[in-house]
Design an enzyme around this catalytic site. Structure first.
Site, short mmCIF file in Angstrom:
data_model
loop_
_atom_site.label_atom_id
_atom_site.label_comp_id
_atom_site.label_asym_id
_atom_site.label_seq_id
_atom_site.Cartn_x
_atom_site.Cartn_y
_atom_site.Cartn_z
CE LYS A 1 5.69 -9.29 -21.69
NZ LYS A 1 5.72 -10.29 -20.60
CD GLN B 1 3.26 -12.86 -19.61
OE1 GLN B 1 4.21 -12.55 -20.32
NE2 GLN B 1 2.75 -12.02 -18.72
CG ASP C 1 10.55 -12.49 -17.84
OD1 ASP C 1 10.36 -11.27 -17.98
OD2 ASP C 1 9.67 -13.35 -18.05
N1 GUN Z 1 3.65 -11.41 -15.56
C1 GUN Z 1 3.54 -10.15 -15.13
N2 GUN Z 1 4.66 -9.45 -15.46
C2 GUN Z 1 5.47 -10.31 -16.09
C3 GUN Z 1 6.76 -10.17 -16.69
O1 GUN Z 1 7.41 -9.13 -16.68
N3 GUN Z 1 7.25 -11.30 -17.25
C4 GUN Z 1 6.58 -12.47 -17.26
N4 GUN Z 1 7.17 -13.52 -17.82
N5 GUN Z 1 5.40 -12.62 -16.72
C5 GUN Z 1 4.85 -11.54 -16.15
#
Ligand code: GUN
Length: 295
Positions: free
Chosen positions: A49, A93, A116
């Site tokens: 990311k 995350q 998110d």
């Molecule tokens: N863990 C697995 N997928 C995601 C996501 O799209 N965002 C976040 N913050 N954590 C994750």
């Protein structure tokens, strides 16, 4: 059978976003990544990311906390980011350590910075079909894949395997919306559903988001169906330097020949999740400008 090339579609989207970001003259969008602990998959996702943000011209900040951080301390850190005018988007995350209530943490992120789309406000707005809400990135990425592959979802029977807050529930909600792509008939299946194949065999579009490697086999898929594989599972593989390889929730070799369209793993939904995060960050930045919050 045709492959849906998530890398190519995500790259198109990222190019469009880069142009937009370039046109922002003063401050650039900025997203804060919050990572707790050293879960190898989370380390790798957050790195991806960060790299993608840099490519698009989006600034990022990385906050890493020890596994031992308390829930209260993490909530305070999020409050600081909520109040920081230089930060437009916040991503915590998942998964978080077991001593934390993930929902409480997600709900603490300002709805205006919730790139998110995990907090209750944005999930609620999504149910209200409010196009201004932040839709969570993987579900939004799946819809964008369908849109850009010109799949008409109206009246189609979509079966969602999985009911997670991150993928299953919101992707079904998005496909229920009257807007395009949407207007589908949606069935949710999960670990409590007896005779799963009975449902999945009726799917025009099957979305597998259960986190079980190679779970969907040929006995579960109708001829000509569209299959979207959300799983990213690490399975041991001694022939790889890393010692593992990535597989989806779908047994691709068995299922692909039956389908009209299918997403591969890797290179299907994964890159779209990251691209949609960038799109949401730009949206958060634009919202902050409208609210007169940017520096
Ligand atoms: N863990 C697995 N997928 C995601 C996501 O799209 N965002 C976040 N913050 N954590 C994750």
């Amino acid at each position: 059978m045709e492959l849906i090339d998530g890398n190519a579609i995500a790259n198109d989207l990222l190019k469009e976003l880069s142009k937009k970001v370039e046109s922002f003259e003063n401050q650039k969008p900025c997203v804060a990544f919050v990572r707790v602990g050293q879960d190898p998959a989370s380390v790798s996702y957050v790195r991806k990311k960060e790299n993608t943000a840099a490519k698009v011209g989006i600034e990022s900040r990385l906050l890493i906390f020890a596994e031992t951080i308390t829930e209260d301390q993490l909530l305070r850190e999020i409050s600081l980011l909520n109040e920081d005018y230089g930060v437009h988007g916040i991503l915590v995350q998942a998964p978080l350590p077991p001593h934390m209530d993930e929902r409480k943490i997600f709900n603490h992120v300002s709805p205006l910075k919730d790139v998110d789309g995990f907090n209750a406000t944005n999930l609620g707005l999504l149910c209200q079909e409010n196009q201004d809400a932040f839709a969570s990135c993987t579900p939004a990425g799946i819809l964008e894949l369908l849109k850009r592959t010109e799949v008409d979802t109206t009246g189609k029977h979509v079966v969602v395997l999985g009911r997670s807050l991150i993928v299953g529930k919101p992707v079904g909600m998005l496909l229920l919306q009257k807007n395009r792509p949407g207007n589908a008939t949606v069935t949710y299946c999960h670990s409590g559903t007896p005779d799963l194949a009975n449902h999945t065999l009726q799917a025009d579009i099957l979305i597998a988001a259960i986190g079980k490697p190679l779970f969907v086999d040929r006995s579960m898929v109708k001829q000509g169906a569209i299959v979207i594989d959300v799983g990213i599972n690490r399975i041991p593989d001694n022939t790889r330097k890393s010692g593992f390889r990535l597989v989806g929730d779908v047994n691709f070799e068995e299922v692909a020949p039956l389908t009209s369209l299918i997403t591969p793993v890797p290179g299907g939904v994964g890159p779209m999740t990251v691209a949609m995060l960038m799109r949401n960050t730009v949206k958060a930045y634009e919202k902050s400008l409208q609210a007169g919050m940017a520096l």
